[in-house]
Design a protein around this motif. Structure first.
Motif, PDB file in Angstrom:
ATOM      1  N   MET A   1      11.530  80.344 134.125  1.00 22.56           N
ATOM      2  CA  MET A   1      10.935  79.295 134.434  1.00 22.56           C
ATOM      3  C   MET A   1      10.496  78.483 133.353  1.00 22.56           C
ATOM      4  O   MET A   1      10.731  77.494 133.099  1.00 22.56           O
ATOM      5  N   GLU A   2       9.689  79.316 132.512  1.00 17.98           N
ATOM      6  CA  GLU A   2       9.209  78.647 131.350  1.00 17.98           C
ATOM      7  C   GLU A   2      10.401  78.212 130.496  1.00 17.98           C
ATOM      8  O   GLU A   2      10.204  77.169 129.695  1.00 17.98           O
ATOM      9  N   ALA A   3      11.415  79.066 130.191  1.00 16.70           N
ATOM     10  CA  ALA A   3      12.272  78.624 129.347  1.00 16.70           C
ATOM     11  C   ALA A   3      13.134  77.263 129.922  1.00 16.70           C
ATOM     12  O   ALA A   3      13.410  76.559 128.811  1.00 16.70           O
ATOM     13  N   ALA A   4      13.443  77.177 131.233  1.00 18.62           N
ATOM     14  CA  ALA A   4      13.901  76.033 131.509  1.00 18.62           C
ATOM     15  C   ALA A   4      13.030  74.713 131.429  1.00 18.62           C
ATOM     16  O   ALA A   4      13.524  73.745 131.128  1.00 18.62           O
ATOM     17  N   LYS A   5      11.620  74.905 131.550  1.00 17.97           N
ATOM     18  CA  LYS A   5      10.731  73.870 131.036  1.00 17.97           C
ATOM     19  C   LYS A   5      10.693  73.629 129.753  1.00 17.97           C
ATOM     20  O   LYS A   5      10.901  72.351 129.293  1.00 17.97           O
ATOM     21  N   ARG A   6      10.977  74.431 128.620  1.00 17.30           N
ATOM     22  CA  ARG A   6      10.828  74.077 127.476  1.00 17.30           C
ATOM     23  C   ARG A   6      12.114  73.629 127.071  1.00 17.30           C
ATOM     24  O   ARG A   6      12.102  72.475 126.210  1.00 17.30           O
ATOM     25  N   PHE A   7      13.352  73.922 127.621  1.00 11.60           N
ATOM     26  CA  PHE A   7      14.600  73.051 127.283  1.00 11.60           C
ATOM     27  C   PHE A   7      14.212  71.702 128.070  1.00 11.60           C
ATOM     28  O   PHE A   7      14.812  70.556 127.298  1.00 11.60           O
ATOM     29  N   ALA A   8      13.924  71.328 129.111  1.00  9.91           N
ATOM     30  CA  ALA A   8      13.692  70.195 129.651  1.00  9.91           C
ATOM     31  C   ALA A   8      12.813  69.170 128.773  1.00  9.91           C
ATOM     32  O   ALA A   8      13.107  68.122 128.488  1.00  9.91           O
TER      33      ALA A   8
END
Length: 114
Positions: free
Chosen positions: A1-8
């Motif tokens: 989840m955190e990786a997805a948020k960083r990409f976003a």
């Protein structure tokens, strides 16, 4: 989840692909609270087409595929308030499904809300 948020946060469009029923939406609701835009799109074909696709998978034997698909079909067959988030892929090619997904995202018609 955190990786997805960083990409976003980095300006990327992020797509998470998986089996995510409404019973698994709590983490995504938390992401909404952090002011991220989350689309919830369910791809679903008719039961007959779903079974045909499953039987042609080679990862598991036919009986296990059939059993798993029967169970998942039951879980995803009536999604209540999320029925409007479904894209019927029964007669769509992969390319057509991708186009439909893009259109739904552009229209923002499957956004999760708090």
């Amino acid at each position: 989840m955190e990786a997805a948020k960083r990409f976003a946060r980095g300006g990327y469009d992020v797509i998470i692909d998986g089996i995510v029923g409404p019973w698994f939406l709590d983490p995504w609701i938390k992401v909404l609270q952090d002011n991220y835009e989350v689309h919830y799109i369910i791809l679903r074909a008719t039961k007959e087409e779903t079974m045909n696709r499953a039987i042609n998978r080679s990862k598991l034997d036919d009986n296990i595929n059939i059993e798993l698909v029967e169970k998942m079909w039951g879980q995803f067959n009536n999604l209540g308030i999320y029925e409007s988030n479904i894209i019927d892929t029964t007669d769509q090619s992969t390319e057509q499904s991708v186009s439909t997904i893009k259109a739904v995202i552009e229209k923002k018609s499957s956004l999760l809300t708090i």
